[in-house]
Scaffold this motif. Structure first.
Motif, PDB file in Angstrom:
ATOM      1  N   GLY A 433     -67.500   4.774 -59.243  1.00 24.17           N
ATOM      2  CA  GLY A 433     -68.613   5.707 -59.064  1.00 24.17           C
ATOM      3  C   GLY A 433     -69.199   5.536 -57.679  1.00 24.17           C
ATOM      4  N   ARG A 434     -70.511   5.668 -57.564  1.00 25.41           N
ATOM      5  CA  ARG A 434     -71.151   5.513 -56.256  1.00 25.41           C
ATOM      6  C   ARG A 434     -71.535   4.058 -55.968  1.00 25.41           C
ATOM      7  N   TYR A 435     -71.526   3.230 -57.010  1.00 27.85           N
ATOM      8  CA  TYR A 435     -71.847   1.812 -56.826  1.00 27.85           C
ATOM      9  C   TYR A 435     -70.811   0.960 -57.519  1.00 27.85           C
ATOM     10  N   ARG A 436     -70.512  -0.164 -56.910  1.00 27.52           N
ATOM     11  CA  ARG A 436     -69.560  -1.098 -57.524  1.00 27.52           C
ATOM     12  C   ARG A 436     -69.971  -2.504 -57.110  1.00 27.52           C
ATOM     13  N   GLY A 437     -70.171  -3.352 -58.095  1.00 26.55           N
ATOM     14  CA  GLY A 437     -70.604  -4.715 -57.813  1.00 26.55           C
ATOM     15  C   GLY A 437     -71.923  -4.749 -57.052  1.00 26.55           C
ATOM     16  N   GLY A 438     -72.810  -3.805 -57.349  1.00 22.63           N
ATOM     17  CA  GLY A 438     -74.104  -3.768 -56.687  1.00 22.63           C
ATOM     18  C   GLY A 438     -74.071  -3.224 -55.276  1.00 22.63           C
ATOM     19  N   ARG A 439     -72.946  -2.671 -54.870  1.00 22.27           N
ATOM     20  CA  ARG A 439     -72.808  -2.167 -53.503  1.00 22.27           C
ATOM     21  C   ARG A 439     -72.438  -0.691 -53.537  1.00 22.27           C
ATOM     22  N   ALA A 440     -72.997   0.080 -52.599  1.00 21.39           N
ATOM     23  CA  ALA A 440     -72.681   1.504 -52.535  1.00 21.39           C
ATOM     24  C   ALA A 440     -71.234   1.682 -52.066  1.00 21.39           C
ATOM     25  N   VAL A 441     -70.473   2.506 -52.759  1.00 24.94           N
ATOM     26  CA  VAL A 441     -69.086   2.795 -52.355  1.00 24.94           C
ATOM     27  C   VAL A 441     -68.868   4.306 -52.379  1.00 24.94           C
TER      28      VAL A 441
END
Lengths: 591, 125
Positions: A433-441
């Motif tokens: 999605g737009r976040y992964r592991g607390g980071r924007a992707v």
């Protein structure tokens, strides 16, 4: 069809860890392979393995990719536009004005998630053997981007016979094994070795029953174009007819096979030389250059055959889906007169020969000239690096027993960023999605081609969807059957054109004046693409080839400057002491 | 004659300094120049430390020799080079290494120049 739907359904409903029922994925990437370089696409080259995959699978006749390798590879592995993924151009070609920007480093950004990471998290074994070219420093290698076992080349290319750089911009060929610098064996030939590595990776972990994702980006047929003698010999005399005849023959065969429309036309590139004006000796040399290229393609096909034989013997083939494609169109960087004295001296400076007798063998440098590159992409216009169809339209075959596409051809427009979502859907893996592991992707932008399962004559992208593209100042925007395209000089004309690439893949008839409203609308869409993806302009005097040399000199020159400064600092005290000693000796009292 | 000898010895000193410094600035290129791969981990530490330190010291000894005019510096540098050549021959004859004839030749020639320098250029002579 039912098999595929049930496969997808089983995968989608499975637990987070992939089960033994999940399909294995083999993603094979050729380097600089032209649109009609396979028999299934109309080539005179012998590619029985890939032709068989096409007969058992789906052949894509309208598949596109960026016209240069690293941006294409970034999009292939992430499903995200190259500018957003941090690889808008190959690092070797990025001008200093652009290099100031974080997203113009030519290194795969941390804001994108690779297919390998997603599949590894899903429980897949993930392997890569071949060219990476998305970063060469610690932390940028595939071991840190989701690949469990790796043997990779970090550079844009390298020799196919030994561990040797092919351009003076590299000090050495940078190969890495599982994140550590690696040495190649004495009997190295790239296609053979990379296939062996892939088989070894699969074999070493097959006992645990977990599915695998094997990414096999060959060096073939990137320069230096080199092949084993037995493969070169098969094309002795085949290219004596010249590039125009080959381009025409492939055009006719692609029409007969239904790869392109029967009424499609082709242009003759201004860079194509007059074959008949060459001396017989020159014709013989040029024909040999292309024979080596064909031998390299066939050697790759042969090794893909070895991989498939292994999968069958290991009982893995029935549950494996194979993707085959190319990173961009054929490369036209071979000097027209590769055999003359200046070219021979340039090759010699890099430790290469260009003699006719051993062309393509160990120690020999070879590349096809623009005239034969134009034949390799027949009937398309332009070639690698350019936004013409010859640079961007490439073969794509998806095949495997879990699928039941039996030798069908689709003319649906597809883009390289569609492959990652397709593989995720096939393996039941959720997209980031737009976040992964607390980071924007960055979310994936491509679309799965799976709708073609039920309807190969359908479409993947809606006809009103615009897909922008820019690389080194060459640009395009696709929308339905239409494409606007801009190619920089001196080979391009620095003007926008509009083509219907479904009917006119050869880009022979400019429709800009006939359909001005559509033309303007698409130009507006392109401007929105530039803003949304932070596309930077290239300097007015930008020349990609010159930039490669300048960047290489800068990279290597920096070390030379540092060395000079240190040498000066070390020797200065000696010089000063020597001078003072001489002075005191001269001013001393006379004997 | 002495001037020519000074220049030749000085140039060889600068060459060794460059070779030594290159191990600090560009170890992979330096390793390649000597026909070896750049190693990793502890092996790399030894490779860069030993070989870089050896060449840098050799270059500095030669410069000390020229500037100070002391024979002992010429002789120390010559001894180092002769031992390198001897160990190359041992590696070839006892351990199957390649015969680096060209490198051995250069080392012996420079060692002879340094020996000549100790006789003709030093203040101890």
């Amino acid at each position: 069809m039912l098999m595929i739907l049930s496969l997808v359904a089983v995968s989608a409903s499975a637990e987070p860890a992939a089960s033994t029922g999940s399909p294995n994925i083999v993603l094979i990437l050729a380097d600089d392979l032209g649109f009609t370089d396979l028999g299934a696409y109309g080539s005179e080259m012998n590619t029985p393995t890939l032709d068989a995959l096409a007969r058992d699978g789906l052949l894509f006749a309208n598949h596109h990719t960026p016209a240069s390798c690293a941006p294409s590879r970034a999009m292939l592995l992430t499903g995200v536009d190259s500018h957003r993924a941090g690889v808008p151009n190959i690092p070797e070609m990025i001008p200093p004005d652009q290099k100031d920007q974080a997203h113009y480093q030519g290194v795969l950004g941390r804001n994108v998630v690779t297919l390998a990471t997603l599949l590894q998290d899903r429980g897949y074994h993930t392997y890569i053997a071949g060219k990476w070219h998305l970063g060469s420093r610690p932390g940028e290698l595939p071991s840190q981007r989701g690949f469990e076992r790796t043997f990779i080349l970090a550079d844009s290319g390298a020799d196919n016979w030994e561990q040797k750089p092919y351009l003076p911009i590299y000090e050495k060929a940078n190969w890495f094994s599982d994140g550590q610098e690696a040495e190649l064996p004495e009997d190295f030939y790239s296609s053979t070795f990379l296939t062996d590595q892939t088989i070894d990776f699969i074999q070493s972990q097959r006992s645990d029953g977990r599915p695998f994702f094997a990414y096999l980006p060959f060096q073939a047929v990137h320069i230096p174009v080199q092949a084993p003698q037995e493969f070169i010999d098969r094309y002795d005399g085949v290219y004596d007819v010249g590039w125009d005849s080959i381009r025409e023959a492939r055009h006719r065969e692609a029409q007969r096979l239904g790869v392109i429309p029967a009424e499609s036309q082709r242009v003759r590139m201004a860079t194509t030389e007059d074959w008949d004006a060459l001396t017989p000796e020159d014709q013989r040399y040029q024909a040999k250059r292309m024979a080596v290229y064909a031998g390299m393609v066939e050697a790759m096909d042969f090794n893909i055959g070895r991989l498939i034989d292994y999968l069958k013997q290991a009982g893995l083939y029935e549950n494996t889906i194979i993707f085959f494609t190319s990173d961009n169109g054929a490369e036209a960087s071979g000097q027209p007169n590769q055999g003359n004295l200046p070219s021979r001296l340039a090759a010699s400076a890099q430790g290469y020969r260009t003699d006719y007798e051993d062309l393509g063998l160990k120690g020999s440098f070879n590349a096809i000239p623009p005239s034969f590159a134009s034949a390799a992409v027949s009937p398309l216009a332009y070639y690698k690096f350019y936004a013409g169809e010859g640079g961007m339209r490439v073969p794509l075959i998806i095949s495997g027993e879990p699928l039941d596409w039996q030798g069908q051809t689709t003319h649906a427009f597809t883009y390289v960023s569609d492959l990652a979502p397709t593989i995720l859907e096939l393996t039941g893996t959720p997209a980031p999605g737009r976040y992964r592991g607390g980071r924007a992707v960055e979310p994936m932008q491509g679309r799965s081609v799976m709708p073609l399962v039920s309807n190969p004559s359908g479409e993947v992208h809606p006809s009103d969807e615009s897909i922008g593209y820019e690389l080194a100042g060459n640009a395009a925007l696709f929308r339905g059957n239409y494409k606007i395209v801009f190619n920089r000089g001196p080979i391009g004309d620095d003007r926008w054109h509009l083509y219907n690439i479904a009917m006119d893949p050869g880009e022979t008839l400019d429709l800009a004046a006939r359909e001005p409203a559509l033309f303007q609308e698409m130009l507006g869409e392109y401007e929105r693409y530039v803003v949304a993806n932070q596309v930077l302009p290239v300097p007015a005097d930008y020349d990609a080839r010159v930039q490669v040399i300048l960047n290489g000199l800068h990279a290597r020159g920096a070390k030379a400057v540092l060395l000079g400064v240190l040498l000066f600092a070390l020797t200065l005290p000696f010089l000063l002491f020597h001078r003072a000693r001489n002075k005191s000796g001269q001013s001393g009292p006379a004997a | 004659m002495n001037r020519a000898l000074q220049i030749l010895i000085g140039l060889s000193g600068l060459l060794f300094l460059v070779m030594g410094l290159r191990w600090a600035v560009d170890p992979s290129g330096a390793a390649e120049g000597l026909g070896m791969p750049l190693m990793t981990g502890l092996a790399q530490s030894s490779q860069v430390g030993d070989v870089g330190g050896l060449f840098l010291s050799l270059g500095l000894m030669i410069l000390f020799a020229l500037v100070s005019g002391r024979a002992i510096w010429f002789q120390a540098a010559a001894l180092l080079l002769l031992n390198i050549a001897i160990f190359r021959l041992l590696a070839w004859s006892l351990h199957g290494a390649a015969l680096a004839a060209q490198m051995i030749g250069v080392e012996i020639v420079i060692a002879l120049l340094l020996t000549g320098g100790a006789r003709r250029l030093s203040e101890d002579a």
